[in-house]
Design an enzyme around this catalytic site. Structure first.
Site, short mmCIF file in Angstrom:
data_model
loop_
_atom_site.label_atom_id
_atom_site.label_comp_id
_atom_site.label_asym_id
_atom_site.label_seq_id
_atom_site.Cartn_x
_atom_site.Cartn_y
_atom_site.Cartn_z
CG MET A 1 -5.00 12.92 -0.50
SD MET A 1 -4.32 14.41 0.25
CE MET A 1 -2.61 13.94 0.46
CB SER B 1 1.75 9.87 -3.21
OG SER B 1 0.66 8.98 -3.20
NE ARG B 2 3.48 15.00 1.10
CZ ARG B 2 2.32 14.95 1.79
NH1 ARG B 2 2.01 13.88 2.48
NH2 ARG B 2 1.51 15.99 1.78
CD GLN C 1 -5.49 9.63 6.99
OE1 GLN C 1 -5.28 10.78 6.64
NE2 GLN C 1 -5.30 8.60 6.19
CG HIS D 1 -2.94 4.64 -2.97
ND1 HIS D 1 -1.85 5.21 -3.59
CD2 HIS D 1 -3.31 5.49 -1.99
CE1 HIS D 1 -1.58 6.37 -3.00
NE2 HIS D 1 -2.44 6.57 -2.02
P1 AMP Z 1 -3.01 9.09 0.56
O1 AMP Z 1 -3.32 9.05 -0.90
O2 AMP Z 1 -1.57 9.23 0.87
O3 AMP Z 1 -3.89 10.05 1.31
O4 AMP Z 1 -3.39 7.65 1.12
C1 AMP Z 1 -4.68 7.11 0.94
C2 AMP Z 1 -4.81 5.88 1.78
O5 AMP Z 1 -3.82 4.93 1.39
C3 AMP Z 1 -4.61 6.14 3.29
O6 AMP Z 1 -5.52 5.37 4.03
C4 AMP Z 1 -3.20 5.69 3.48
O7 AMP Z 1 -2.91 5.27 4.81
C5 AMP Z 1 -3.11 4.53 2.53
N1 AMP Z 1 -1.73 4.22 2.19
C6 AMP Z 1 -0.79 5.06 1.70
N2 AMP Z 1 0.38 4.44 1.57
C7 AMP Z 1 0.18 3.17 2.00
C8 AMP Z 1 1.03 2.01 2.13
N3 AMP Z 1 2.32 2.05 1.79
N4 AMP Z 1 0.47 0.88 2.61
C9 AMP Z 1 -0.84 0.83 2.96
N5 AMP Z 1 -1.67 1.88 2.86
C10 AMP Z 1 -1.17 3.03 2.39
#
Ligand code: AMP
Length: 287
Positions: free
Chosen positions: A34, A190-191, A157, A41
């Site tokens: 996102m 991101s949050r 997820q 990421h």
């Molecule tokens: P998001 O942008 O939050 O929807 O995350 C996109 C992808 O990145 C998802 O598969 C998340 O699980 C992964 N992700 C987010 N934060 C992390 C993290 N700290 N370590 C590994 N993967 C992550």
């Protein structure tokens, strides 16, 4: 277009047109995101590069997975910075559809994945995983990847996507990448930008509590006791606790005990921010 240059596609049509010729290079990996990209990421992007010749990253703040009153409007966005990072990582194609085009008014299809969607995040955020599954299925359909890389940070997820792939016969191999953490152990998200400096400092108590729990399970303490003690320690650290559960990561069922691969997953609230984290109980190495 010079080889190695990041291609940006803004619609499914553009994506298919640009991706067609790249497929001759070999397997395609998709990393759905996102945006508001961070090192977590990028660790997925690097993993994708190990798995496939062509790396596609999607950036789409998916309105379908946000509930009423959640942070869809204020979710952090910064496409320019995101594309610069992806370009630096050598990503082949960024798919950045417009919401008005990818989930336009009148959009009426929903994919519900039963069972694995129901506890934990599914219980706290009704409809969330139907939104996730619907958009992930659209992305799979649009990109046609051989491999999809998701982070274990969002444990449930990964279970939902695994089920979706099996049930709808997507010819895609799911790769689940480990959690990327800050120096003090906080899982990158991101949050995390929503945290005040005080909340940010306090947030490190979550990964600390999970590491303690991991140690207790290794010392053969019963899973139920460890769940309760971890909840108490998180409450004492000032968090509101949504859940602390030992589950089988494939089914999200409790009662996995200390079975091989069992995971302790937790979600807590600090101020207005929710933090998710989990730890593989049998893993001896810290991530
Ligand atoms: P998001 O942008 O939050 O929807 O995350 C996109 C992808 O990145 C998802 O598969 C998340 O699980 C992964 N992700 C987010 N934060 C992390 C993290 N700290 N370590 C590994 N993967 C992550």
């Amino acid at each position: 277009m010079a080889p190695g240059e990041l291609i940006v596609a803004r619609s499914v049509g553009e994506l298919r047109q640009e991706l067609g010729p790249l497929r001759a290079r070999g397997a395609v990996a998709l990393v759905p995101t996102m945006g508001a990209l961070h090192e977590g990421h990028l660790s997925l992007v690097r993993r994708a590069r190990e798995e496939a010749a062509v790396v596609v990253v999607s950036i789409f703040v998916n309105p379908l997975q946000f509930g009423p009153g959640e942070d869809y409007e204020r979710y952090p966005r910064g496409l320019g910075a995101d594309l610069a990072l992806l370009s630096r990582e050598g990503v082949d194609l960024a798919f950045c559809p417009e919401a008005a085009d990818f989930s336009p008014p009148g959009f009426a299809t929903s994919i519900t994945v039963g069972g694995v969607s129901e506890g934990q995040e599914g219980a706290v955020r009704p409809g969330h995983f139907a939104g996730v599954a619907t958009v992930v299925a659209k992305l799979f359909n649009a990109v046609g990847p051989d491999v999809a890389v998701f982070g274990r940070k969002d444990l449930q997820q990964t279970a939902v996507v695994r089920r979706l792939i099996r049930d709808l016969d997507f010819p895609i191999r799911l790769v689940v990448a480990p959690i990327s953490r800050e120096e003090d152990g906080l899982a990158r998200s991101s949050r995390n930008v929503y945290l005040s400096p005080q909340e940010r400092a306090a947030a490190a108590a979550l990964p600390r509590a999970l590491r303690e729990a991991q140690k207790a399970i290794r010392e053969r303490r019963p899973a139920g006791d460890v769940e309760r003690e971890t909840r108490t320690s998180l409450e004492n650290a000032g968090f509101g606790v949504d859940y602390v559960e030992v589950v089988d990561p494939a089914t999200m069922q409790r009662g996995a005990g200390d079975a091989e691969g069992a995971v302790l997953a937790a979600a807590v609230r600090i101020g207005k921010v929710r933090l998710l984290d989990n730890v593989v109980l049998g893993e001896t190495r810290a991530e």
